[in-house]
Scaffold this motif. Structure first.
Motif, mmCIF file in Angstrom:
data_model
loop_
_atom_site.group_PDB
_atom_site.id
_atom_site.type_symbol
_atom_site.label_atom_id
_atom_site.label_comp_id
_atom_site.label_asym_id
_atom_site.label_seq_id
_atom_site.Cartn_x
_atom_site.Cartn_y
_atom_site.Cartn_z
ATOM 1 N N ARG A 277 -5.269 6.783 -1.590
ATOM 2 C CA ARG A 277 -4.555 5.523 -1.344
ATOM 3 C C ARG A 277 -4.501 4.714 -2.628
ATOM 4 N NH1 ARG A 277 -8.344 5.256 3.487
ATOM 5 N NH2 ARG A 277 -9.736 4.239 2.006
ATOM 6 N N ARG B 118 -3.609 0.570 -3.373
ATOM 7 C CA ARG B 118 -3.317 -0.693 -2.689
ATOM 8 C C ARG B 118 -3.252 -1.829 -3.706
ATOM 9 N NH1 ARG B 118 -6.947 -2.772 0.204
ATOM 10 N NH2 ARG B 118 -8.727 -1.655 -0.653
ATOM 11 N N HIS C 138 -5.685 13.695 -1.280
ATOM 12 C CA HIS C 138 -5.303 12.676 -0.304
ATOM 13 C C HIS C 138 -5.915 11.371 -0.790
ATOM 14 C CE1 HIS C 138 -5.729 11.123 4.146
ATOM 15 N NE2 HIS C 138 -4.906 10.389 3.419
ATOM 16 N N GLN D 187 -0.434 12.330 0.497
ATOM 17 C CA GLN D 187 -1.066 13.609 0.792
ATOM 18 C C GLN D 187 -0.323 14.652 -0.024
ATOM 19 O OE1 GLN D 187 -1.639 14.394 4.982
ATOM 20 N NE2 GLN D 187 -1.820 12.208 5.445
ATOM 21 N N ARG E 169 0.829 -1.198 0.000
ATOM 22 C CA ARG E 169 0.000 0.000 0.000
ATOM 23 C C ARG E 169 0.865 1.249 0.000
ATOM 24 N NH1 ARG E 169 -2.700 0.397 5.130
ATOM 25 N NH2 ARG E 169 -1.315 -1.170 6.017
ATOM 26 N N GLU F 233 -0.019 5.598 0.717
ATOM 27 C CA GLU F 233 -0.999 6.653 0.952
ATOM 28 C C GLU F 233 -0.304 7.994 0.763
ATOM 29 O OE1 GLU F 233 -4.083 8.147 4.463
ATOM 30 O OE2 GLU F 233 -3.539 6.031 4.241
#
Length: 433
Positions: free
Chosen positions: A199, A201, A197, A172, A168, A170
């Motif tokens: 993600r 995965r 923002h 910002q 993963r 993430e």
């Protein structure tokens, strides 16, 4: 015990966990190594440590464009040498929790540490229960959780291009100028973003993209299909053949109100309709740029193990739907109380006739531990910080002030860092004089 002098700016306050300052990277040749701010540090103390005198703190403040010096945020990267303060050809590791490493062609694998520069061609790898935060141009941040691998394809003042190999990531991303590009690639997909923002995965054979805020444009690298636009609160299972379909993300799970009032480490929440599993994460800051722990399970509660040190944390809960999309995050501040005995056995605190206290924990004889003592359970200001204890006990004191004192002993990793995975903690009271 020696008197602890407070710098004029005062200690770090856990309720003032704010967004980290923008990353500033010095590129001048021969520049002094950067310093990554730790909880409780001030410009006064850092200047004394790095520049041999605390009186040069205004110089550090101006060079790094620090606003309020009393609100210095953990994870902020400070530079001390003259030179351009613009990232060029490199990013910087701003936080590491657990075991993580960097691979680079022709260079032995290197353990990641805060302040380490990252360049195009580097691959970052996180182990079990490990987290890495990468700072890039303009203050954007990339968080790589446990069991993940990320390759840096290109990185400079105008371009950030990363490839998720597994696990993963993430991101910002701060709002960018028209000529700036931020893209994460995964398999045959490229996800281009601006001011968002989100993600990405690639877990258990399923590739997903989920947008918490802003907008992401998903495009196959072959561009055989029209792009898919993912807007705030939506995500998609990204298919390598055939069209991918955007759908709404599950709402955030909500903590049961009385759960935070209980003096235990079990956090209960209201189940979300359509949720199959849930994830709990803990971090030291509100933006989750300093994550320290996570677990996944069926809910509707999670119990945090005794090995994680006591103190204030930011908690995040998410729900997964039947398509395995991870939903919107629900955040809050929680307190982990001290659990006597840590990973097993029983810890003890014994008052000695001379006013000192003997602290013992059920560790392994000959193993190296880091030992810390503080007045507050968040360990923001340390009274004792002993990085190499080859024993299962410490004697501290005598104490000039009465009240409660908190201690923790954590097993040291081979590189000298403290591990959150194996630790013990407790507290004791000193009578007022």
């Amino acid at each position: 015990m020696a008197t602890t002098h407070q710098p004029p700016f005062g200690p770090f306050r856990p309720h003032r966990l704010l967004a980290c300052a923008a990353l500033l990277v010095a590129t001048a040749a021969g520049a002094q190594s950067p310093h990554v701010v730790k909880p409780g540090e001030t410009l006064w103390g850092i200047s004394g440590q790095q520049l041999d005198t605390p009186l040069r703190w205004p110089e550090v403040q101006q060079r790094n464009q620090v606003g309020e010096p009393r609100l210095l945020q953990p994870g902020t990267v400070l530079y001390f040498a003259d030179g351009r303060l613009v990232p060029e050809g490199a990013a910087v590791v701003t936080a590491v929790e657990g075991r993580a490493s960097r691979k680079r062609a022709g260079v032995p694998e290197q353990v990641l540490t805060p302040g380490l520069p990252i360049q195009a061609g580097d691959t970052l790898i996180t182990g079990t229960d490990a987290f890495v935060t990468l700072g890039v141009a303009g203050g954007s941040r990339v968080v790589l959780p446990s069991r993940s691998a990320l390759e840096v394809l290109a990185i400079d003042a105008n371009t950030v291009r990363l490839r998720l190999i597994e696990g993963r990531v993430e991101s910002q991303v701060h709002k960018q100028q028209p000529n700036q590009q931020f893209e994460i690639r995964a398999r045959s997909m490229g996800l281009g973003v601006r001011g968002t923002h989100f993600r990405v995965r690639d877990e258990d054979g399923v590739l997903t993209g989920e947008v918490i805020s802003g907008e992401v444009v998903v495009q196959r690298t072959a561009q055989s299909e029209p792009p898919l636009v993912l807007r705030e609160g939506r995500g998609a299972v990204l298919l390598e053949s055939g069209p991918s379909q955007a759908q709404g993300l599950l709402p955030a799970p909500q903590l049961v109100p009385e759960t935070t009032a209980r003096n235990d480490r079990t956090f209960r929440f209201t189940p979300v309709a359509g949720a199959q599993t849930y994830r709990l994460q803990l971090a030291r800051d509100e933006r989750f740029l300093l994550p320290v722990y996570e677990q996944r399970g069926p809910g509707p509660s999670f119990t945090v193990p005794a090995e994680l040190p006591s103190g204030l944390y930011q908690l995040r809960l998410t729900a997964f739907d039947a398509a395995r999309l991870e939903g919107l995050p629900g955040d809050g501040t929680v307190y982990l109380p001290t659990v006597e005995g840590g990973a097993g056995g029983q810890s003890t605190s014994t008052a000695l006739p001379d006013g000192r206290v003997e602290v013992r924990w059920p560790g392994i004889a000959g193993q190296r531990y880091t030992f810390e003592l503080a007045r507050s359970p968040d360990f923001a200001v340390l009274l004792v910080n002993e990085p190499a204890v080859y024993a299962t006990g410490m004697t501290v004191g005598p104490f000039a002030l009465g009240g409660r004192y908190h201690w923790r002993a954590r097993q040291a990793t081979p590189d000298g860092a403290a591990s959150a995975a194996t630790g013990f903690g407790g507290s004791f009271d000193i009578p007022a004089r």
